[in-house]
Design a protein around this motif. Structure first.
Motif, PDB file in Angstrom:
ATOM      1  N   SER A  23       4.254   3.889  -7.610  1.00 25.34           N
ATOM      2  CA  SER A  23       4.128   2.490  -8.000  1.00 25.34           C
ATOM      3  C   SER A  23       5.483   1.782  -7.951  1.00 25.34           C
ATOM      4  O   SER A  23       6.470   2.317  -8.423  1.00 25.34           O
ATOM      5  CB  SER A  23       3.590   2.403  -9.430  1.00 25.34           C
ATOM      6  OG  SER A  23       3.802   1.103  -9.932  1.00 25.34           O
ATOM      7  N   ILE A  45      -4.159  -1.846 -10.476  1.00 28.68           N
ATOM      8  CA  ILE A  45      -4.427  -1.889  -9.040  1.00 28.68           C
ATOM      9  C   ILE A  45      -5.737  -2.639  -8.859  1.00 28.68           C
ATOM     10  O   ILE A  45      -6.788  -2.174  -9.297  1.00 28.68           O
ATOM     11  CB  ILE A  45      -4.516  -0.466  -8.459  1.00 28.68           C
ATOM     12  CG1 ILE A  45      -3.155   0.230  -8.604  1.00 28.68           C
ATOM     13  CG2 ILE A  45      -4.961  -0.500  -7.000  1.00 28.68           C
ATOM     14  CD1 ILE A  45      -3.175   1.695  -8.250  1.00 28.68           C
ATOM     15  N   TYR A  80      -1.578  -5.373  -6.580  1.00 23.08           N
ATOM     16  CA  TYR A  80      -1.322  -5.061  -7.988  1.00 23.08           C
ATOM     17  C   TYR A  80      -1.418  -6.341  -8.813  1.00 23.08           C
ATOM     18  O   TYR A  80      -0.972  -7.406  -8.365  1.00 23.08           O
ATOM     19  CB  TYR A  80       0.100  -4.532  -8.177  1.00 23.08           C
ATOM     20  CG  TYR A  80       0.400  -3.220  -7.488  1.00 23.08           C
ATOM     21  CD1 TYR A  80       0.149  -2.012  -8.114  1.00 23.08           C
ATOM     22  CD2 TYR A  80       0.981  -3.206  -6.213  1.00 23.08           C
ATOM     23  CE1 TYR A  80       0.466  -0.806  -7.492  1.00 23.08           C
ATOM     24  CE2 TYR A  80       1.292  -2.002  -5.589  1.00 23.08           C
ATOM     25  CZ  TYR A  80       1.037  -0.811  -6.234  1.00 23.08           C
ATOM     26  OH  TYR A  80       1.353   0.370  -5.620  1.00 23.08           O
TER      27      TYR A  80
END
Lengths: 773, 281, 158
Positions: free
Chosen positions: A47, A54, A133
């Motif tokens: 990440s 997500i 995201y």
């Protein structure tokens, strides 16, 4: 338990490592040294955010890339909550982790994994995975975690074992002995000290690496760089939801662990890839990945308050610890508990004690087991506060310790009150040579003539400091180790142990214990360690358990084998079995007659009352005898630049009987140098967004050859009656020493108390400026 | 991830230059190959190995100067008697603090200059020594290192073939200082000073500070503070104070800008004190 | 591309990618004693002798080794007889996990080939690019001194 024998034959000798020749000639003994055809190379997408959800993930381009065989995300993997902490079952760490999840909680947290025909293809495929995201507010400091309105890091419903998820609290510990408030009220002198420790990493030179493949029966084989092969088998079965009998874990030679490999970090990923594709899969973290996404020492803020009478007798000790576990709670509770349980019993003379604290989540790198396991963080303020108390009382710091430390025949209520994240086990100290350790160490450093002298050489000012400490030998009534010994008809023995040699030399010292009992040279012990199919259960290498716990299992197994040998030999020698002795590859009777071990085994195998001479024995310790350590350091502080140079380090350690002195010294030397790095130079520097800014040895500075001071490691032997051959464990204790010892020496030199690690030149200089105004 | 497609070993410097010119930014010169794999940008597809084309000799010239082939490894330089004799052994003092023997065994002098690492110890000292660099860009050319560093970005776009260090006058003093976190480290700051000292005071002064965290640069203010003085304790303190203020200090993972100012002061002070002491002997 | 080099005394012709590092080629060819610890020249676990000098094989392009003599840890022992440096490392207890050991041994061999009688500071400098996390470097220094004694005396082993 037997008394100390007059002399040992094999134990106590600097015998060579049983795996030494293989290692020194570069034999392909490590995980990644095995090359299998059609092996897939696995890379993980980490990440970029400290905290995010997500919202979508598209792997079609990656899957379409030639050479890509398998892509894993939260959409196609099991969602079992588990802990990555390789602890005994049931684990005291929360089940707050999934293989992959639609939420990421630190920079580097797993988003996806790609398996491809080459590492280059896998890396290229990571770049074409499209992830959207939704960035979430992040907790990037321990003080931000528990405030009202703080982001909730584990807001999922299915995690269990978290103390208070809504307030980001992983664990809470609070134990009392007596009444500290009353103790402080009665005290003539009160000292309070708060210290903060940094993010630091284990950095074994071999990073985390796992190779998985299917055997001829289509069982999953995990050849992994682990400290805990049996826990790997159990936790991977749980995570992937497959029968445990489908998994075999092999631990070959390991390139160091120090706690970071007490973690099931990668085995689930490669295991699943192999199960899905039928192909072998290899993952080997790059150094950068290791820094960003493996495990760290839990940074802590620890406050210690001491109350003492004017004569130096401690009345009350209070310790409050706040531990940052990062994004997941691996080892969160137990490291916190050990901060108290491994430190406070040392000063058992204080009638009042209080330990409390919390382990909290942040959106930062994940804590884990690290040599010292919380005790390191606790001894820092404790031993600095003791130093300060001595100053206030105008006492020699040695005398203050001598007055208050635990001794043979004594106990501490803490042993019973606080254990491995739960109540502990009461015990009485049966071996303690701490007074001699202190005496020898003080002599060696030149304490009397150097303390308080502030010798000046140019810009350098010298000072000396000391500290004392204890640790444990395994986890009582929880740890279990087993060993199997079977005899061969040439008089050799197979020693099969689940105990995990990760470079510590445990294969060798365990073989020495068995060889001692069986009266054979070490060359007659054929050691196989850590294969869940072939070796008996052992919790693994952690908590300073191997020498003491696994060692006792080996001793018991060897004693049973010895008794079988005596029984077989008795008719051959026409003597009573109880009066027979095993030595020099033979069984001897009191009259001087003897029969070779080979002959005994031949009889058992081929002639009369045939059976396999062999035994499996287990050890579950009922106590955890502490090793003890006195540290002394002379430092020089540069008043122009703030640089601290350790001029001389002395460590006198009571390890019980040293089974192999070279190896016991090696454990101490390595731990102390690791501790010196932790004290002076090692620090993971995090950006304001939670990213590790120095993920390399280029900028995360561990000590090299040029950074090591002259060291005196003195093994002050005692005889631990409950230990194998009188031994205790010393894998961890050394690492606790350098921080408080160097801090106290800096105080002796320049009069400042450093309450934040590492003691970089800049921090030292700033502290000196703050004092001088 | 490496995108390298070809590894060339040209037969001559001319060929090497032609390849480099033709390929442009997709080509990279390789000396010892210590840095290239780590730092080369992803567009690099062609490596041009120079090591067999470059001189590896270290020779004394002009009654005391030094001419060093760019293909010399840092270890070879360190071990050469000519380099050891130069400037009272200052090259050895500096080189022993560069990286580790494993890296010095591979890294070449040419590469150490071409890579222009901001923490470079070699560049800091060679700048103080007023090194001249011979290069090849279809034709030989020569320029002062100081001039070349003004266009730092192009240092690795021309073939460095030779470095020469000037003959040092009588009563010329040189010193070098580096501040590290551990023994094997790039500096939080480094500094080199050179000057000649006569009855008229200090002259030919060069003071260079590097790793600030920018690449080495002369500090005209410090040089001016020293020039003409007889390097008394108070002259040194003044110069050190100027050094502290004059550097373009910034924070990075190795040190804060504020701490670098303290190191600049300590570094210049240490160099000057040792030089004054040598001058007095 | 193909290249020819000598590894542990044997002439080898290998097919490599032009951008490959010597470390990766050596491991692919089965010289597993060459270890990867950082891939960036910071730890020394991958050290091999390149024409007699110890270098980080993770940095060196394999193509650069055209015509070179490479010596790895696998090339030291003669049959069952260990090189004195290997023997000394074992005798002095200098091997713990053994992962950094091959690199350290190769750096030692480079040192002793040039300086048969090194002082302790010289040993520490020569091995300063080899990181070890298990030991405190004490026993490696002892081992180098021991090996130097043996080799000066012309002994092959202790």
């Amino acid at each position: 338990m037997a008394d100390r024998p007059k002399r040992f034959v094999t134990v106590g000798k600097n015998l060579r490592k049983v795996d030494g020749t293989a290692l020194i000639t570069g034999k392909p003994e490590f995980v990644a040294d095995l090359q299998l055809p059609n092996t897939l190379h696995v890379k993980i997408l980490g990440s970029p955010y400290a905290h995010a959800r997500i919202t979508s993930i598209d792997v079609r381009d990656a899957e379409a890339m030639p050479g890509v065989v398998c892509v894993l995300t939260h959409l196609n993997t099991p969602a079992t909550r588990h802990t990555t902490a390789g602890q005994g079952y049931p684990e005291p760490s929360p089940y707050d982790t999934r293989m992959f999840e639609n939420k990421v909680r630190f920079v580097g947290d797993r988003v996806a994994a790609v398996a491809a025909e080459s590492e280059a293809i896998a890396e290229a495929a990571l770049k074409v995975i499209r992830v959207d995201y939704e960035e979430l507010p992040a907790v990037l400091a321990i003080d931000e975690a528990r405030v009202d309105g703080a982001p909730v890091i584990h807001d999922e419903a299915d995690s269990t074992g978290i103390y208070d998820a809504g307030r980001n609290i992983v664990a809470d510990v609070d134990i009392d002995v007596g009444d500290v408030a009353a103790g402080f009220a009665e005290s003539d002198e009160i000292v309070e000290m708060t210290c903060e420790t940094q993010y630091a990493q284990h950095t074994p030179i071999e990073t985390h690496v796992v190779l998985s493949y299917l055997d001829s029966a289509n069982r999953l084989v995990l050849r992994t760089s682990t400290q805990v092969p049996f826990h790997v088998r159990r936790i991977v079965a749980q995570t992937l939801d497959i029968p445990m009998q489908q998994i075999r874990v092999i631990k070959p030679r390991i390139g160091g662990g120090f706690g970071t490999k007490q973690e099931i970090l990668l085995e689930d990923i490669v295991g699943l890839i192999t199960l899905r594709t039928g192909q072998p899969a290899l993952i080997s973290l790059s150094r950068q990945e290791e820094f960003a996404a493996s495990r760290t020492r839990h940074p802590m803020r620890v406050r210690v308050k001491l109350g003492a009478n004017s004569d130096g007798r401690l009345n009350a000790i209070e310790m409050e610890a706040t531990s940052n576990t990062g994004a997941y709670g691996s080892h969160g509770l137990t490291v916190l508990a050990n901060t108290g349980s491994k430190t406070l019993p040392l000063y058992n003379k204080a009638p009042h004690a209080h330990f409390y604290g919390q382990a909290i989540y942040t959106n930062l790198p994940v804590g884990g087991a690290y040599r010292g396991y919380g005790a390191t963080q606790g001894y820092y303020p404790l031993e600095m506060a003791m130093d300060e108390l001595a100053v206030r009382l105008n006492m020699d710091p040695i005398d203050l310790r001598t007055l208050n430390h635990i001794r043979v025949g004594e106990t501490s209520p803490i042993f019973e009150k606080l254990g491995e994240g739960r109540e502990g086990v009461s015990q009485t100290v049966k071996s303690c040579e701490l007074p001699r350790c202190i005496e020898i160490g003080a002599e060696r450093i030149g304490w009397a003539k150097k303390r308080g002298k502030r010798l000046k050489i140019g810009p350098w000012v010298h000072g000396v400091g000391m500290s004392i400490m204890m640790q444990g030998s395994g986890i009582p009534e929880i740890d279990m180790a087993a060993a199997t010994i079977k005899m061969n008809e040439d008089g050799s023995f197979n020693l099969l142990i689940g105990a995990t040699d990760l470079g510590t030399g445990s294969d060798t010292i365990l073989a020495q214990i068995a060889a001692e009992v069986l009266g054979v040279p070490l060359t007659k012990m054929l050691v196989t360690s850590s294969d869940t199919d072939y070796t008996p259960f052992d919790v693994g290498a952690y908590a300073s358990s191997t020498t003491y716990v696994s060692g006792m299992a080996v001793q018991k197994a060897a004693e049973q084998v010895r008794d079988q040998i005596r029984a077989v030999a008795a008719p051959l020698l026409k003597a009573e079995a109880e009066r027979l002795e095993l030595r020099d590859d033979a069984v001897h009777d009191p009259s001087g007659d003897q029969v070779s071990l080979a002959r005994v085994c031949q009889r058992a195998m081929y002639e009369t009352d045939q059976f396999q001479i062999g035994a499996t024995a287990s050890c579950v310790p009922t106590e955890s005898p502490p090793p003890f350590l006195a540290n002394f350091a002379e430092v020089a502080v540069n008043t122009e630049t703030g640089k601290v140079k350790v001029v001389h380090y002395v460590a006198a350690v009571d390890c019980g009987v040293a089974i192999n002195p070279h190896m016991a010294e090696g454990q101490m030397e390595g731990a102390i140098v690791n501790g010196i790095g932790y004290a002076l130079t090692e620090e993971m520097i995090l950006s304001s967004k939670g990213r590790v800014r120095n993920p390399s040895f280029f900028d995360y500075k561990i000590p090299g050859m040029l950074d090591v001071p002259p060291m005196d490691i003195i093994l002050v032997e005692s005889y631990e009656p409950t230990g194998p051959m009188g031994a205790k464990s010393v894998g961890e204790i050394g690492i606790n020493g350098p921080i408080p010892t160097i801090a106290n020496a800096i105080y002796d030199a320049v009069g400042v108390r450093l309450t934040e690690t590492p003691f970089t030149p800049e921090r030292v200089l700033n502290a000196m400026k703050a004092v001088s105004g | 991830m490496s995108n390298i497609k070809t590894y060339q070993r040209p037969a001559s410097l001319e060929d090497a230059w032609r390849l480099l010119s033709e390929e442009g930014k997709t080509a990279k010169l390789v000396g010892g190959a210590v840095d290239v794999g780590l730092f080369a940008p992803p567009e690099v597809a062609t490596l041009i190995d120079l090591s067999h084309l470059l001189s590896t000799s270290v020779e004394s010239r002009d009654g005391g100067g030094l001419v060093i082939g760019a293909g010399v490894t840092l270890t070879e330089l360190l071990e050469s008697p000519q380099a050891q004799a130069y400037g009272g052994g200052i090259l050895v003092t500096m080189l022993r603090q560069v990286a580790s023997p494993l890296l010095r065994n591979a890294a070449t002098l040419g590469g150490a200059l071409a890579s222009t690492h901001p923490w470079s110890d070699v560049i800091t000292l060679l700048l103080a020594l007023d090194a001249q660099v011979r290069r090849y860009s279809g034709h030989p050319e020569e320029a002062a290192l100081e001039t070349l560093l003004e266009s730092r970005g192009t240092m690795d776009r021309v073939i460095i073939s030779e470095v020469s260090l000037p003959r040092l006058e009588e009563r010329t003093y040189i010193d070098f200082e580096k501040f590290v976190r551990t023994g094997f480290d790039v500096g939080m700051l480094n500094c080199a000073c050179r000057m000649s000292l006569s009855d008229d005071g200090c002259a030919n002064v060069r003071v260079v500070l590097g790793g600030t965290p920018d690449i080495a640069r002369r500090s005209p203010d410090v040089e001016a503070a020293i020039a003409g003085t007889s390097l008394t304790a108070s002259d040194i303190e003044k110069a050190a104070a100027v050094a502290s203020e004059s550097i373009p200090a910034r924070d990075d993972v190795r040190a804060s800008g504020a701490y670098r100012r303290i190191l600049a002061k300590a570094g210049v002070r240490r160099c000057l004190q040792r030089m004054a002491q040598k001058a007095g002997e | 591309m193909t290249m020819t080099l000598t590894i542990n005394g044997k002439k080898r012709t290998l097919t490599i990618d032009p951008g490959e590092k010597l470390l990766d080629v050596l491991r692919r060819e089965g010289y597993m004693g060459v270890k990867k610890g950082c891939g960036a020249g910071d730890c020394g676990a991958c050290a091999v002798l390149f024409n007699g000098r110890a270098v980080n094989s993770c940095l060196v392009f394999a193509a650069k080794a055209e015509g070179a003599e490479i010596l790895t840890i696998e090339g030291l022992a003669t049959g069952e007889v260990l090189h004195p440096v290997q023997e000394a490392f074992l005798q002095e207890g200098a091997v713990q996990c053994g992962y950094c050991t091959p690199g350290m041994v190769m750096a030692t061999i480079d040192l002793l080939s040039r300086n048969p009688d090194p002082s302790e500071p010289e040993i520490r400098e020569a091995l300063s690019g080899n990181l070890c996390r298990c030991t405190g470097y004490v026993k490696q220094v002892n081992a180098v001194q021991r090996a130097a004694e043996w080799m000066k005396g012309g002994e092959t082993r202790g």
